[in-house]
Enzyme design. Structure first.
Site, short mmCIF file in Angstrom:
data_model
loop_
_atom_site.label_atom_id
_atom_site.label_comp_id
_atom_site.label_asym_id
_atom_site.label_seq_id
_atom_site.Cartn_x
_atom_site.Cartn_y
_atom_site.Cartn_z
CE LYS A 1 -0.28 3.46 4.68
NZ LYS A 1 -0.19 3.19 6.33
CB SER B 1 5.10 -1.39 12.08
OG SER B 1 4.61 0.10 12.27
CG HIS C 1 -6.17 1.65 4.95
ND1 HIS C 1 -5.54 2.83 5.70
CD2 HIS C 1 -5.03 1.11 4.65
CE1 HIS C 1 -4.27 2.61 6.05
NE2 HIS C 1 -4.03 1.32 5.64
CD GLU D 1 -3.62 -2.40 7.17
OE1 GLU D 1 -2.34 -2.54 6.94
OE2 GLU D 1 -4.46 -1.76 6.70
CD GLU E 1 -3.20 5.31 6.53
OE1 GLU E 1 -3.25 5.45 5.31
OE2 GLU E 1 -2.20 4.74 7.27
CG ASN F 1 -1.77 1.25 1.45
OD1 ASN F 1 -1.81 1.88 0.65
ND2 ASN F 1 -2.73 1.22 2.66
N GLY G 1 2.28 2.65 10.91
CA GLY G 1 2.97 3.77 10.56
C GLY G 1 3.89 4.02 11.78
P1 13P Z 1 3.00 0.71 7.79
O1 13P Z 1 3.64 -0.56 7.01
O2 13P Z 1 3.60 1.96 7.24
O3 13P Z 1 2.83 0.67 9.06
O4 13P Z 1 1.51 0.82 7.03
C1 13P Z 1 0.64 -0.09 7.21
C2 13P Z 1 -0.66 0.11 6.39
O5 13P Z 1 -1.45 0.75 6.77
C3 13P Z 1 -0.95 -0.77 5.35
O6 13P Z 1 -2.16 -0.68 4.82
#
Ligand code: 13P
Length: 247
Positions: free
Chosen positions: A10, A209, A94, A167, A96, A8, A173
């Site tokens: 983003k 992460s 997701h 997740e 976010e 991803n 993150g």
């Molecule tokens: P990170 O791997 O940066 O923690 O992000 C995970 C994520 O949101 C994947 O969709």
């Protein structure tokens, strides 16, 4: 079930950085173990990424889709458009989008349904925030997020055509991944929940992460069917190391 490696990206990247990232990934060789690799670029770069991948059997997917089919919905991306660009998958719900953009469970469920209608495989992202975890609400959050899709008409059938990504929001993150044993237990809980509701054969993957340092241990767990990688997927060497951690 082939292990799933999803990247991803983003809202990151440019034509130039994507050219570099893909050419660096393609210059490295992988053993022949079967994997499902899915790249989720920002939507303006979907077609470009798909073309760069050429005829290697990796997929591209959308990071989001509209719950509507088409029409006066400025800024939205329709499922049919994702299909048109060659997407096989789409992320739905997701964290976010749930917590920054404010998508409700009901909207996420509508999007999941829309993806299925258009023959995209939706990856339903679920997981608790730190506050919810501290308040011992994790299972309730998981139940609610899964139930919103199950409660659709023919929900069990719809849910069984997708993928679930656990997740935990506090792991995204932050550099603090959930512990492999805890993830395995949580995935076991999700698996039982799905089976009790007549939803079978759904891959359950983990995100939060994931790095080359923890991917191997995570993927050794039979309950963890793949990984959804954010930050580390923007670095060709790190993503390649993650891909190589199965043998
Ligand atoms: P990170 O791997 O940066 O923690 O992000 C995970 C994520 O949101 C994947 O969709």
């Amino acid at each position: 079930m082939k292990p799933i490696f999803a990247a991803n990206w983003k809202m990151n990247g440019s034509l130039e950085s994507i050219n570099q990232l893909i050419s660096s990934l393609l210059s490295q060789s992988l053993n022949s173990i079967a994997r499902e690799v899915i790249i989720f670029p920002p939507s303006p770069y979907l077609l470009h990424t798909k073309k760069l991948l050429g005829n290697i059997n990796w997929y591209v997917g959308g990071q989001n889709l509209s719950n509507f089919d088409q029409g006066a919905y400025t800024g939205e991306v329709a499922a049919s458009m994702l299909r048109d660009l060659g997407c096989g998958y789409v992320l739905v719900g997701h964290s976010e989008r749930r917590h920054v953009i404010g998508e409700s469970c009901e909207l996420v469920a509508q999007k999941f349904h829309k993806a299925i209608q258009h023959k995209l495989i939706p990856i339903l992202c679920i997981g608790e925030t730190l506050d919810e975890r501290n308040a011992k609400e994790t299972y309730n959050v998981i139940d609610k997020q899964l139930r919103s899709v199950l409660d659709l008409p023919t929900g069990a059938e719809i849910l069984s055509k997708g993928i679930v990504a656990y997740e935990p929001v506090w792991a995204i993150g932050t550099g603090i991944a959930a512990k492999p044993n805890d993830v395995a237990n949580l995935h076991g809980y999700i698996r039982t929940w799905l089976l009790e509701n007549k939803v079978e054969d759904v891959p359950i993957i983990y995100g939060g992460s994931v790095t080359p340092d923890n991917a191997h241990e995570l993927l050794l767990k039979p309950e963890i069917n793949g990984v959804l990688v954010g930050g580390a997927s923007l670095d060709a060497n790190k993503f390649m190391e993650i891909l190589k951690c199965i043998n």
